[in-house]
Motif scaffolding. Structure first.
Motif, PDB file in Angstrom:
ATOM      1  N   GLY A   1      13.944 -35.988 -22.189  1.00 44.34           N
ATOM      2  CA  GLY A   1      12.896 -36.901 -22.581  1.00 44.34           C
ATOM      3  C   GLY A   1      11.657 -36.432 -21.831  1.00 44.34           C
ATOM      4  N   THR A   2      11.666 -36.136 -20.563  1.00 43.33           N
ATOM      5  CA  THR A   2      10.852 -35.767 -19.693  1.00 43.33           C
ATOM      6  C   THR A   2       9.913 -34.474 -20.168  1.00 43.33           C
ATOM      7  OG1 THR A   2      11.648 -36.745 -17.736  1.00 43.33           O
ATOM      8  CG2 THR A   2       9.759 -35.263 -17.259  1.00 43.33           C
ATOM      9  N   VAL A   3      10.743 -33.676 -20.583  1.00 48.01           N
ATOM     10  CA  VAL A   3      10.170 -32.017 -21.049  1.00 48.01           C
ATOM     11  C   VAL A   3       9.640 -32.482 -22.582  1.00 48.01           C
ATOM     12  CG1 VAL A   3      11.003 -29.935 -22.038  1.00 48.01           C
ATOM     13  CG2 VAL A   3      11.801 -30.824 -19.605  1.00 48.01           C
ATOM     14  N   LYS A   4      10.161 -33.302 -23.236  1.00 50.02           N
ATOM     15  CA  LYS A   4       9.517 -33.638 -24.430  1.00 50.02           C
ATOM     16  C   LYS A   4       8.338 -34.371 -24.524  1.00 50.02           C
ATOM     17  CE  LYS A   4      10.025 -35.774 -28.866  1.00 50.02           C
ATOM     18  NZ  LYS A   4       8.845 -35.348 -29.360  1.00 50.02           N
ATOM     19  N   SER A   5       7.910 -35.195 -23.637  1.00 44.47           N
ATOM     20  CA  SER A   5       6.682 -35.680 -23.383  1.00 44.47           C
ATOM     21  C   SER A   5       5.471 -34.650 -23.252  1.00 44.47           C
ATOM     22  CB  SER A   5       6.687 -36.615 -22.179  1.00 44.47           C
ATOM     23  OG  SER A   5       6.707 -36.254 -21.059  1.00 44.47           O
ATOM     24  N   TYR A   6       6.084 -33.587 -22.285  1.00 42.36           N
ATOM     25  CA  TYR A   6       5.097 -32.590 -21.937  1.00 42.36           C
ATOM     26  C   TYR A   6       4.858 -31.312 -23.249  1.00 42.36           C
ATOM     27  CZ  TYR A   6       4.599 -34.286 -17.092  1.00 42.36           C
ATOM     28  OH  TYR A   6       4.164 -35.195 -16.206  1.00 42.36           O
ATOM     29  N   THR A   7       6.024 -31.163 -23.778  1.00 37.83           N
ATOM     30  CA  THR A   7       5.733 -30.246 -24.891  1.00 37.83           C
ATOM     31  C   THR A   7       4.994 -31.074 -26.080  1.00 37.83           C
ATOM     32  OG1 THR A   7       7.883 -31.137 -26.009  1.00 37.83           O
ATOM     33  CG2 THR A   7       7.876 -29.071 -24.768  1.00 37.83           C
ATOM     34  N   ASP A   8       4.820 -32.450 -26.022  1.00 40.38           N
ATOM     35  CA  ASP A   8       4.248 -33.244 -27.202  1.00 40.38           C
ATOM     36  C   ASP A   8       2.743 -33.030 -26.552  1.00 40.38           C
ATOM     37  OD1 ASP A   8       6.428 -34.118 -28.492  1.00 40.38           O
ATOM     38  OD2 ASP A   8       6.176 -36.053 -27.770  1.00 40.38           O
ATOM     39  N   LYS A   9       2.497 -32.854 -25.079  1.00 38.94           N
ATOM     40  CA  LYS A   9       1.100 -32.582 -24.596  1.00 38.94           C
ATOM     41  C   LYS A   9       0.800 -31.181 -24.798  1.00 38.94           C
ATOM     42  CE  LYS A   9      -1.428 -33.405 -20.301  1.00 38.94           C
ATOM     43  NZ  LYS A   9      -2.593 -33.974 -20.958  1.00 38.94           N
ATOM     44  N   VAL A  10       1.454 -30.401 -24.694  1.00 35.83           N
ATOM     45  CA  VAL A  10       1.032 -28.994 -25.184  1.00 35.83           C
ATOM     46  C   VAL A  10       0.715 -28.724 -26.628  1.00 35.83           C
ATOM     47  CG1 VAL A  10       1.975 -26.707 -25.534  1.00 35.83           C
ATOM     48  CG2 VAL A  10       2.391 -27.913 -23.585  1.00 35.83           C
ATOM     49  N   LYS A  11       1.386 -29.501 -27.470  1.00 38.01           N
ATOM     50  CA  LYS A  11       0.933 -29.517 -28.856  1.00 38.01           C
ATOM     51  C   LYS A  11      -0.402 -30.380 -28.986  1.00 38.01           C
ATOM     52  CE  LYS A  11       2.405 -30.833 -33.194  1.00 38.01           C
ATOM     53  NZ  LYS A  11       3.722 -31.610 -34.240  1.00 38.01           N
ATOM     54  N   THR A  12      -0.606 -31.304 -28.427  1.00 37.77           N
ATOM     55  CA  THR A  12      -1.997 -31.991 -28.704  1.00 37.77           C
ATOM     56  C   THR A  12      -2.806 -31.229 -28.110  1.00 37.77           C
ATOM     57  OG1 THR A  12      -0.817 -34.184 -28.694  1.00 37.77           O
ATOM     58  CG2 THR A  12      -2.961 -34.247 -28.037  1.00 37.77           C
ATOM     59  N   ASP A  13      -2.757 -30.967 -26.819  1.00 37.27           N
ATOM     60  CA  ASP A  13      -4.135 -30.185 -25.816  1.00 37.27           C
ATOM     61  C   ASP A  13      -3.996 -28.524 -26.417  1.00 37.27           C
ATOM     62  OD1 ASP A  13      -4.014 -32.668 -24.686  1.00 37.27           O
ATOM     63  OD2 ASP A  13      -3.239 -31.925 -22.727  1.00 37.27           O
ATOM     64  N   CYS A  14      -3.332 -28.287 -26.927  1.00 36.19           N
ATOM     65  CA  CYS A  14      -3.190 -26.768 -26.782  1.00 36.19           C
ATOM     66  C   CYS A  14      -3.249 -26.504 -28.729  1.00 36.19           C
ATOM     67  CB  CYS A  14      -2.176 -25.820 -26.231  1.00 36.19           C
ATOM     68  SG  CYS A  14      -2.146 -26.429 -24.478  1.00 36.19           S
ATOM     69  N   GLY A  15      -2.575 -27.309 -29.412  1.00 31.67           N
ATOM     70  CA  GLY A  15      -2.590 -26.558 -30.876  1.00 31.67           C
ATOM     71  C   GLY A  15      -1.405 -25.778 -31.081  1.00 31.67           C
ATOM     72  N   ALA A  16      -0.410 -25.619 -30.061  1.00 30.65           N
ATOM     73  CA  ALA A  16       0.627 -24.797 -29.888  1.00 30.65           C
ATOM     74  C   ALA A  16       2.143 -25.590 -29.832  1.00 30.65           C
ATOM     75  CB  ALA A  16       0.590 -23.913 -28.795  1.00 30.65           C
ATOM     76  N   THR A  17       3.285 -24.900 -30.287  1.00 28.52           N
ATOM     77  CA  THR A  17       4.363 -25.452 -30.590  1.00 28.52           C
ATOM     78  C   THR A  17       5.437 -24.800 -30.060  1.00 28.52           C
ATOM     79  OG1 THR A  17       4.674 -24.974 -32.957  1.00 28.52           O
ATOM     80  CG2 THR A  17       3.802 -27.204 -32.436  1.00 28.52           C
ATOM     81  N   PRO A  18       5.436 -24.320 -28.884  1.00 29.13           N
ATOM     82  CA  PRO A  18       6.675 -23.442 -28.463  1.00 29.13           C
ATOM     83  C   PRO A  18       7.891 -24.073 -28.103  1.00 29.13           C
ATOM     84  CG  PRO A  18       5.117 -24.145 -26.527  1.00 29.13           C
ATOM     85  CD  PRO A  18       4.471 -24.539 -27.678  1.00 29.13           C
TER      86      PRO A  18
END
Length: 147
Positions: free
Chosen positions: A33-50
């Motif tokens: 859950g913690t990691v998912k919240s940050y991967t969502d932030k990468v998607k929002t802030d960076c436009g990337a979905t690693p």
């Protein structure tokens, strides 16, 4: 009497094993859950979905080690933070995957405080252990150097 004692001992051991597995399950759930919240932030802030992956085998079966899996968010958070700079934001879009591994072989007294990070072919491999320190700041600097 011996049979009753044996049965009671078996029940105590079985219930502690069950409690341990529930605790492990909850620790993994928290980490995911913690990691998912940050991967969502990468998607929002960076436009990337690693893609993100835990090397679950490396965390073993020790509850102490499994509880550190939530620390994997530090590298994902560092990726998101890089996107405040336009040049790094473009570089982050090239990250295809982020892998997180528990690695007790990393020397904790190294200049990198027991953190390992390698960027190769669009894949970020991040390693640490329970004695590692400064995971976010080391990840951030190592990512900047590797992108």
């Amino acid at each position: 009497m011996k049979k009753i004692t044996l049965v009671l001992c078996s029940l105590v051991f079985a219930s502690s094993a069950f409690a341990q597995s529930v605790m492990m399950k909850k620790a993994w759930s928290e980490a995911e859950g913690t990691v998912k919240s940050y991967t969502d932030k990468v998607k929002t802030d960076c436009g990337a979905t690693p893609k993100f992956a835990f090397d679950t085998k490396s965390f073993g079966t020790s509850l102490d080690q499994i509880q550190t899996a939530s620390w994997c968010h530090e590298v994902v958070s560092a990726v998101a933070a890089l996107c405040s700079d336009a040049d790094y934001k473009e570089a982050v879009k090239g990250i295809k995957a982020i892998n997180c591994k528990y690695d007790p072989s990393i020397k904790k007294d190294s200049p990198d405080y027991g953190v390992s990070l390698v960027v190769k072919d669009g894949v970020v491999n991040f390693g640490f252990h329970k004695d590692s320190a400064n995971l976010y700041s080391r990840s951030y600097e190592m990512l900047k150097a590797g992108l």
